[in-house]
Design a protein around this motif. Structure first.
Motif, PDB file in Angstrom:
ATOM      1  N   GLY A 106      -5.300   9.034  -4.714  1.00  0.00           N
ATOM      2  CA  GLY A 106      -4.343   7.937  -4.684  1.00  0.00           C
ATOM      3  C   GLY A 106      -3.125   8.194  -3.829  1.00  0.00           C
ATOM      4  N   ALA A 107      -3.124   9.243  -3.028  1.00  0.00           N
ATOM      5  CA  ALA A 107      -1.974   9.563  -2.179  1.00  0.00           C
ATOM      6  C   ALA A 107      -1.697   8.428  -1.193  1.00  0.00           C
ATOM      7  N   GLU A 108      -0.413   8.248  -0.851  1.00  0.00           N
ATOM      8  CA  GLU A 108      -0.047   7.195   0.097  1.00  0.00           C
ATOM      9  C   GLU A 108      -0.505   7.514   1.505  1.00  0.00           C
ATOM     10  N   GLN A 109      -0.536   8.797   1.848  1.00  0.00           N
ATOM     11  CA  GLN A 109      -0.941   9.203   3.187  1.00  0.00           C
ATOM     12  C   GLN A 109      -1.882  10.394   3.110  1.00  0.00           C
ATOM     13  N   TYR A 110      -2.759  10.483   4.103  1.00  0.00           N
ATOM     14  CA  TYR A 110      -3.684  11.615   4.199  1.00  0.00           C
ATOM     15  C   TYR A 110      -2.997  12.745   4.958  1.00  0.00           C
ATOM     16  N   ALA A 111      -2.909  13.901   4.339  1.00  0.00           N
ATOM     17  CA  ALA A 111      -2.328  15.082   4.982  1.00  0.00           C
ATOM     18  C   ALA A 111      -3.412  16.136   5.115  1.00  0.00           C
ATOM     19  N   GLY A 112      -3.775  16.442   6.343  1.00  0.00           N
ATOM     20  CA  GLY A 112      -4.870  17.374   6.571  1.00  0.00           C
ATOM     21  C   GLY A 112      -4.665  18.719   5.904  1.00  0.00           C
ATOM     22  N   ALA A 113      -3.440  19.219   5.916  1.00  0.00           N
ATOM     23  CA  ALA A 113      -3.169  20.525   5.325  1.00  0.00           C
ATOM     24  C   ALA A 113      -3.449  20.547   3.834  1.00  0.00           C
ATOM     25  N   THR A 114      -3.346  19.397   3.191  1.00  0.00           N
ATOM     26  CA  THR A 114      -3.621  19.296   1.760  1.00  0.00           C
ATOM     27  C   THR A 114      -5.088  19.016   1.480  1.00  0.00           C
ATOM     28  N   PHE A 115      -5.657  18.094   2.213  1.00  0.00           N
ATOM     29  CA  PHE A 115      -6.998  17.612   1.889  1.00  0.00           C
ATOM     30  C   PHE A 115      -8.119  18.494   2.416  1.00  0.00           C
ATOM     31  N   THR A 116      -7.854  19.356   3.380  1.00  0.00           N
ATOM     32  CA  THR A 116      -8.902  20.255   3.876  1.00  0.00           C
ATOM     33  C   THR A 116      -8.913  21.593   3.153  1.00  0.00           C
ATOM     34  N   ARG A 117      -7.943  21.843   2.278  1.00  0.00           N
ATOM     35  CA  ARG A 117      -7.924  23.083   1.493  1.00  0.00           C
ATOM     36  C   ARG A 117      -9.125  23.124   0.562  1.00  0.00           C
ATOM     37  N   GLY A 118      -9.747  24.281   0.472  1.00  0.00           N
ATOM     38  CA  GLY A 118     -10.931  24.402  -0.362  1.00  0.00           C
ATOM     39  C   GLY A 118     -10.690  24.076  -1.816  1.00  0.00           C
ATOM     40  N   ASP A 119      -9.501  24.418  -2.324  1.00  0.00           N
ATOM     41  CA  ASP A 119      -9.236  24.162  -3.738  1.00  0.00           C
ATOM     42  C   ASP A 119      -9.007  22.688  -4.035  1.00  0.00           C
ATOM     43  N   ASN A 120      -8.715  21.884  -3.014  1.00  0.00           N
ATOM     44  CA  ASN A 120      -8.571  20.440  -3.194  1.00  0.00           C
ATOM     45  C   ASN A 120      -9.806  19.676  -2.729  1.00  0.00           C
ATOM     46  N   ALA A 121     -10.303  20.026  -1.543  1.00  0.00           N
ATOM     47  CA  ALA A 121     -11.426  19.287  -0.956  1.00  0.00           C
ATOM     48  C   ALA A 121     -12.663  19.353  -1.836  1.00  0.00           C
ATOM     49  N   SER A 122     -12.956  20.516  -2.386  1.00  0.00           N
ATOM     50  CA  SER A 122     -14.199  20.678  -3.138  1.00  0.00           C
ATOM     51  C   SER A 122     -14.250  19.758  -4.353  1.00  0.00           C
ATOM     52  N   GLY A 123     -13.203  19.785  -5.164  1.00  0.00           N
ATOM     53  CA  GLY A 123     -13.191  18.946  -6.353  1.00  0.00           C
ATOM     54  C   GLY A 123     -13.189  17.474  -6.032  1.00  0.00           C
ATOM     55  N   LEU A 124     -12.451  17.085  -4.999  1.00  0.00           N
ATOM     56  CA  LEU A 124     -12.364  15.680  -4.629  1.00  0.00           C
ATOM     57  C   LEU A 124     -13.712  15.151  -4.131  1.00  0.00           C
ATOM     58  N   ILE A 125     -14.378  15.918  -3.303  1.00  0.00           N
ATOM     59  CA  ILE A 125     -15.696  15.507  -2.806  1.00  0.00           C
ATOM     60  C   ILE A 125     -16.697  15.460  -3.955  1.00  0.00           C
TER      61      ILE A 125
END
Length: 352
Positions: A54-73
């Protein structure tokens, strides 16, 4: 009459700027499932998945991190799986690309929904915290998805040459349709980038936020995963699974201990052959369709290229595949709105 289907789960790199809000858009009926996922993340001291989605903007540094990307996908893909209309599709097997193997385990019932998140989140976090090595991708097919004579052998020769050099590590990570994903240390990856010609205006392409997956570099991650993820999480699958070697794990006859050993051992430290998994699914099961779970659509091309490599349904190049898709779609990507409509259950159908 039902169509038979093989389901394909995506790996890292599939939740990008265009996918921001994917879960909220497509799965408002699964808020209870997301709440459970969020509770798990909070207890681990991590940002809730709903807040990321639900973030307002996509930030690559946040969304490509393994600890975030894995769970979200995982959340998006697993919810997509639950949304497949089972009155229209008989699912013969589930497979996946790289991290998609963990998602496939949950879809097939070898892990329950929360244990699936636990495995994905644990391994993604371990990869991120250790961040050993990196990945890049390079094609051996042309823009019509036809293999270029001698190109694959040329790539493999260069990989071996670089890997023999002192201080250099480079090897095959994923056999991905018409692409080879390579993994190595900084020196090995940089040498390949410097010495191989740039093709199709963008390759070789580094994959941001990716470690040296599926190589011996990940042995410490495999050991840590084995220590944290116990045998009680794994069960016999309810649906057949096809792994990253093309081996089939069948319901009622698969040993959960061996499944765990593969998942947290070989699957982490040895090359992942996605092409072989799709080839086995196509030739041995001959489904009517392949369904690629979201988020994103990038895995659709690799799945199509893998099917072209074994001439499934007579497909031999990109143009022929696209013409066949127009007449009778057999590769259905749930990240595409037009194809998603051909797969999903109507409102009030199967939900979490």
């Amino acid at each position: 009459m039902k169509q038979t289907a093989v389901v394909v789960a995506p790996g890292r790199g599939t939740y990008n700027r265009e996918e921001l809000g994917y879960f909220a858009r497509h799965h408002p009926d699964k808020s209870r499932l997301m709440a459970q996922f969020d509770d798990f993340r909070r207890q681990a001291g991590q940002e809730p998945l709903s807040a990321l989605d639900g973030a307002e903007q996509y930030a690559g540094a946040t969304f490509t991190r393994g600890d975030n990307a894995s769970g979200l996908i995982y959340a998006c893909a697993y919810a997509d799986f639950l949304s497949i209309d089972r009155t229209r599709f008989d699912i013969l097997a589930v497979t996946g690309n790289s991290m998609g193997w963990y998602i496939a385990l949950a879809c097939a019932g070898a892990l329950d929904a929360m244990d699936g998140l636990n495995v994905v989140n644990t391994m993604g976090t371990l990869m991120h915290r250790n961040m050993i090595g990196g990945q890049l991708i390079y094609p051996f097919v042309d823009e019509n998805w036809v293999p270029i004579p001698g190109r694959r052998a040329e790539i493999e020769t260069r990989i071996a040459e670089i890997d023999r050099r002192a201080g250099h590590v480079l090897g095959l990570s994923i056999d991905l349709g018409g692409m080879l994903v390579l993994a190595g240390n900084a020196e090995g990856l940089a040498a390949f980038e410097a010495e191989m010609p740039k093709v199709q205006s963008r390759y070789p392409m580094r994959l941001p936020g990716h470690a040296g997956f599926h190589t011996a570099l990940q042995a410490p991650v495999a050991a840590a995963g084995q220590a944290r993820l116990g045998p009680e999480l794994f069960d016999t699958p309810d649906i057949a699974l096809i792994d990253g070697r093309g081996a089939v794990w069948r319901p009622k006859s698969s040993d959960p201990a061996r499944l765990r050993a593969y998942t947290l051992g070989h699957q982490v430290t040895e090359p992942y052959d996605f092409t072989a998994a799709i080839r086995v699914a196509a030739r041995d099961l001959m489904p009517d369709v392949f369904i690629v779970l979201g988020p994103g659509t990038t895995l659709g091309g690799a799945t199509a290229q893998s099917l072209l490599s074994c001439h499934w349904r007579g497909w031999r190049d990109k143009a022929g595949f696209q013409a066949a898709q127009q007449e009778h779609p057999r590769l259905l990507a749930m990240g595409r709105p037009d194809q998603r409509a051909l797969v999903t259950a109507p409102p009030g159908g199967r939900t979490a």
